[in-house]
Design a protein around this motif. Structure first.
Motif, PDB file in Angstrom:
ATOM      1  N   GLY A  28       0.795  -1.215   0.000  1.00 43.25           N
ATOM      2  CA  GLY A  28       0.000   0.000   0.000  1.00 43.25           C
ATOM      3  C   GLY A  28       0.833   1.272   0.000  1.00 43.25           C
ATOM      4  O   GLY A  28       2.058   1.239   0.098  1.00 43.25           O
ATOM      5  N   LEU A  29       0.123   2.390  -0.154  1.00 44.76           N
ATOM      6  CA  LEU A  29       0.734   3.712  -0.039  1.00 44.76           C
ATOM      7  C   LEU A  29       0.334   4.311   1.303  1.00 44.76           C
ATOM      8  O   LEU A  29      -0.856   4.461   1.598  1.00 44.76           O
ATOM      9  N   GLU A  30       1.321   4.647   2.121  1.00 48.53           N
ATOM     10  CA  GLU A  30       1.067   5.229   3.439  1.00 48.53           C
ATOM     11  C   GLU A  30       1.282   6.734   3.390  1.00 48.53           C
ATOM     12  O   GLU A  30       2.188   7.224   2.711  1.00 48.53           O
ATOM     13  N   PHE A  31       0.443   7.474   4.118  1.00 48.34           N
ATOM     14  CA  PHE A  31       0.497   8.933   4.131  1.00 48.34           C
ATOM     15  C   PHE A  31       0.908   9.444   5.502  1.00 48.34           C
ATOM     16  O   PHE A  31       0.385   8.989   6.523  1.00 48.34           O
ATOM     17  N   TYR A  32       1.840  10.384   5.508  1.00 43.79           N
ATOM     18  CA  TYR A  32       2.276  11.031   6.737  1.00 43.79           C
ATOM     19  C   TYR A  32       2.180  12.546   6.552  1.00 43.79           C
ATOM     20  O   TYR A  32       2.414  13.067   5.453  1.00 43.79           O
ATOM     21  N   LYS A  33       1.839  13.249   7.629  1.00 47.59           N
ATOM     22  CA  LYS A  33       1.768  14.707   7.546  1.00 47.59           C
ATOM     23  C   LYS A  33       3.138  15.293   7.298  1.00 47.59           C
ATOM     24  O   LYS A  33       3.303  16.254   6.553  1.00 47.59           O
ATOM     25  N   LYS A  34       4.151  14.703   7.934  1.00 48.38           N
ATOM     26  CA  LYS A  34       5.537  15.108   7.687  1.00 48.38           C
ATOM     27  C   LYS A  34       6.432  13.899   7.835  1.00 48.38           C
ATOM     28  O   LYS A  34       6.040  12.862   8.390  1.00 48.38           O
ATOM     29  N   LYS A  35       7.655  14.005   7.355  1.00 47.78           N
ATOM     30  CA  LYS A  35       8.550  12.863   7.277  1.00 47.78           C
ATOM     31  C   LYS A  35       8.868  12.272   8.647  1.00 47.78           C
ATOM     32  O   LYS A  35       9.057  11.060   8.785  1.00 47.78           O
ATOM     33  N   SER A  36       8.910  13.099   9.670  1.00 47.26           N
ATOM     34  CA  SER A  36       9.319  12.638  10.995  1.00 47.26           C
ATOM     35  C   SER A  36       8.199  11.938  11.764  1.00 47.26           C
ATOM     36  O   SER A  36       8.443  11.391  12.845  1.00 47.26           O
ATOM     37  N   ASP A  37       6.965  11.947  11.245  1.00 51.66           N
ATOM     38  CA  ASP A  37       5.860  11.303  11.957  1.00 51.66           C
ATOM     39  C   ASP A  37       6.109   9.805  12.094  1.00 51.66           C
ATOM     40  O   ASP A  37       6.605   9.152  11.167  1.00 51.66           O
ATOM     41  N   SER A  38       5.715   9.260  13.241  1.00 55.68           N
ATOM     42  CA  SER A  38       5.952   7.839  13.502  1.00 55.68           C
ATOM     43  C   SER A  38       4.832   6.950  12.998  1.00 55.68           C
ATOM     44  O   SER A  38       5.039   5.759  12.766  1.00 55.68           O
ATOM     45  N   SER A  39       3.634   7.490  12.823  1.00 53.39           N
ATOM     46  CA  SER A  39       2.514   6.680  12.360  1.00 53.39           C
ATOM     47  C   SER A  39       1.809   7.386  11.209  1.00 53.39           C
ATOM     48  O   SER A  39       1.708   8.616  11.185  1.00 53.39           O
ATOM     49  N   PRO A  40       1.312   6.631  10.235  1.00 54.15           N
ATOM     50  CA  PRO A  40       0.691   7.241   9.063  1.00 54.15           C
ATOM     51  C   PRO A  40      -0.711   7.783   9.366  1.00 54.15           C
ATOM     52  O   PRO A  40      -1.401   7.292  10.259  1.00 54.15           O
ATOM     53  N   LYS A  41      -1.121   8.767   8.557  1.00 58.82           N
ATOM     54  CA  LYS A  41      -2.474   9.294   8.652  1.00 58.82           C
ATOM     55  C   LYS A  41      -3.471   8.384   7.940  1.00 58.82           C
ATOM     56  O   LYS A  41      -4.665   8.408   8.220  1.00 58.82           O
ATOM     57  N   GLY A  42      -2.983   7.599   7.013  1.00 59.92           N
ATOM     58  CA  GLY A  42      -3.858   6.697   6.271  1.00 59.92           C
ATOM     59  C   GLY A  42      -3.062   5.837   5.323  1.00 59.92           C
ATOM     60  O   GLY A  42      -1.839   5.983   5.185  1.00 59.92           O
ATOM     61  N   MET A  43      -3.769   4.905   4.644  1.00 60.15           N
ATOM     62  CA  MET A  43      -3.099   3.990   3.727  1.00 60.15           C
ATOM     63  C   MET A  43      -4.050   3.607   2.598  1.00 60.15           C
ATOM     64  O   MET A  43      -5.239   3.390   2.825  1.00 60.15           O
ATOM     65  N   ILE A  44      -3.523   3.558   1.372  1.00 60.05           N
ATOM     66  CA  ILE A  44      -4.287   3.118   0.210  1.00 60.05           C
ATOM     67  C   ILE A  44      -3.812   1.714  -0.154  1.00 60.05           C
ATOM     68  O   ILE A  44      -2.641   1.524  -0.485  1.00 60.05           O
ATOM     69  N   PRO A  45      -4.688   0.701  -0.094  1.00 61.90           N
ATOM     70  CA  PRO A  45      -4.268  -0.661  -0.445  1.00 61.90           C
ATOM     71  C   PRO A  45      -4.026  -0.790  -1.947  1.00 61.90           C
ATOM     72  O   PRO A  45      -4.747  -0.209  -2.765  1.00 61.90           O
ATOM     73  N   LEU A  46      -3.002  -1.563  -2.322  1.00 58.97           N
ATOM     74  CA  LEU A  46      -2.638  -1.706  -3.724  1.00 58.97           C
ATOM     75  C   LEU A  46      -3.183  -2.974  -4.370  1.00 58.97           C
ATOM     76  O   LEU A  46      -3.194  -3.073  -5.604  1.00 58.97           O
ATOM     77  N   LYS A  47      -3.638  -3.926  -3.588  1.00 60.63           N
ATOM     78  CA  LYS A  47      -4.127  -5.169  -4.167  1.00 60.63           C
ATOM     79  C   LYS A  47      -5.352  -4.897  -5.032  1.00 60.63           C
ATOM     80  O   LYS A  47      -6.335  -4.324  -4.580  1.00 60.63           O
ATOM     81  N   GLY A  48      -5.259  -5.278  -6.299  1.00 63.93           N
ATOM     82  CA  GLY A  48      -6.363  -5.060  -7.221  1.00 63.93           C
ATOM     83  C   GLY A  48      -6.466  -3.646  -7.743  1.00 63.93           C
ATOM     84  O   GLY A  48      -7.434  -3.309  -8.441  1.00 63.93           O
ATOM     85  N   ALA A  49      -5.485  -2.784  -7.443  1.00 64.91           N
ATOM     86  CA  ALA A  49      -5.526  -1.386  -7.875  1.00 64.91           C
ATOM     87  C   ALA A  49      -5.041  -1.254  -9.312  1.00 64.91           C
ATOM     88  O   ALA A  49      -4.428  -2.168  -9.872  1.00 64.91           O
ATOM     89  N   ALA A  50      -5.310  -0.082  -9.904  1.00 64.81           N
ATOM     90  CA  ALA A  50      -4.897   0.185 -11.278  1.00 64.81           C
ATOM     91  C   ALA A  50      -4.369   1.605 -11.374  1.00 64.81           C
ATOM     92  O   ALA A  50      -4.835   2.512 -10.672  1.00 64.81           O
ATOM     93  N   MET A  51      -3.359   1.799 -12.275  1.00 66.66           N
ATOM     94  CA  MET A  51      -2.730   3.099 -12.451  1.00 66.66           C
ATOM     95  C   MET A  51      -3.156   3.726 -13.772  1.00 66.66           C
ATOM     96  O   MET A  51      -3.356   3.031 -14.768  1.00 66.66           O
ATOM     97  N   THR A  52      -3.279   5.059 -13.763  1.00 66.34           N
ATOM     98  CA  THR A  52      -3.496   5.822 -14.994  1.00 66.34           C
ATOM     99  C   THR A  52      -2.460   6.938 -15.042  1.00 66.34           C
ATOM    100  O   THR A  52      -2.431   7.807 -14.175  1.00 66.34           O
TER     101      THR A  52
END
Length: 350
Positions: free
Chosen positions: A30-54
């Motif tokens: 998945g893709l994990e989101f952080y408010k800033k680089k030093s944050d220890s835990s992500p604000k959210g995550m986008i799962p990649l299984k079954g995903a598609a890119m454009t």
């Protein structure tokens, strides 16, 4: 090495102009989101299984270098990179992670410095310029394979030979690692099915030490010609079209982001935009842009353009294979004329 960088992010359901700069980390699944680089835990995550890119995603009129990730649950997420190479690297890595999830294998990004153990002292840009030196660099040749002729090209074996003879590496295995780094960073490009297939592999080294694996320098005069089965002569199909428009424009280089004056000749049926060194005539094209299915738009900003005093009258051509060309006309009217001519040829020419 896990890719992580600040990207502008927008998710489905938000106003398109509502973008936030977040620190994004690509993990195995998945893709994990952080408010800033030093944050220890992500604000959210986008799962990649079954995903598609454009990519490229062109529905934003005022935003360049956007790509879209659509999840298995039909949720769309939009990302904007700062420059072309950054976007293309993210797209390639995310697609590879999705493929690994589908095939049940471990995703591992090829980092040019950590994963393939490239020494920190190596300056790939300086090495690239040395390899391109017309007197002492890797010799560009006309190579033939499978009834095709590859111009301004060289073999993987020639790359390794040059690296060893110039004491850039100690052995051929180190040459493979350094050559793979040059491919990963876009300095060397694959030409032909064998070398192209190798670059899509997830192995540690993708440059092939083989005489039938062809490569060329980025932003060189490379082009491929097909042999006629009837007369066994080289056909220059792309130069057959009628000249629609010609003139000089500023063009940004693909690797070295400087701008140079180039003479452009727009041809129709087949639809090609060739560019030349204006001081050397029209005999040998430096490059060719196949326009069939391409998109051309006026733009107001190109990364790194201002430091070369390049502002205004800019436009961009995005080809069907997602190659980007940034150009500048002398006046607003000239930009409009070029855009209209290219759009017409792109729609009508084969």
């Amino acid at each position: 090495m896990t890719p992580s960088i600040h990207l502008l992010v927008s998710s489905q359901g938000t106003v398109f102009n509502s973008w936030k700069a977040l620190w994004v980390v690509l993990s195995d699944d998945g893709l994990e989101f952080y408010k800033k680089k030093s944050d220890s835990s992500p604000k959210g995550m986008i799962p990649l299984k079954g995903a598609a890119m454009t990519s490229p995603f062109l529905d934003f009129q005022k935003r360049m270098l956007v790509f879209k990730l659509s999840t298995a649950k039909q949720q769309d997420h939009y990302f904007q990179a700062a420059y072309l190479e950054e976007r293309d690297t993210w797209v390639k890595d995310i697609r590879k992670a999705i493929k690994c999830l589908e095939e049940g294998c471990q995703f591992a990004r090829k980092s040019t410095r950590k994963s393939i153990r490239l020494p920190e002292a190596v300056n790939l840009g300086t090495l690239y310029l040395a390899m391109k030196d017309p007197d002492s660099g890797v010799r560009e040749l006309k190579l033939e394979k499978d009834k095709k002729v590859f111009n301004h090209c060289f073999t993987g074996t020639a790359v390794i030979d040059w690296l060893m003879s110039n004491n850039k590496v100690r052995n051929r295995q180190e040459g493979l690692i350094l050559g793979t780094a040059l491919i990963s960073e876009g300095y060397l490009q694959p030409a032909g099915e064998l070398s192209k297939a190798a670059t899509e592999d997830i192995s540690e080294t993708t440059l092939l030490d083989q005489i039938d694996a062809f490569y060329y320098f980025a932003d060189s005069g490379f082009y491929c010609e097909g042999n006629s089965s009837d007369e066994d002569v080289i056909l220059k199909e792309e130069f057959r079209g009628a000249v629609v428009k010609q003139g000089c424009l500023l063009k940004q280089g693909h690797r070295v982001k400087n701008w140079k004056v180039r003479k452009f000749i727009l041809r129709d049926d087949p639809a090609y935009l060739h560019y030349y060194d204006p001081t050397k005539g029209d005999e040998d094209a430096l490059g060719a842009v196949h326009l069939r299915g391409s998109v051309v738009t006026a733009i107001e900003y190109v990364p790194d353009a201002k430091k070369y005093d390049v502002e205004g009258n800019l436009f961009e051509v995005i080809t069907a294979d997602e190659t980007h060309y940034f150009l500048q006309a002398a006046t607003p009217d000239e930009r409009k004329e070029w855009i209209q001519a290219i759009q017409t040829v792109a729609k009508s020419g084969k």
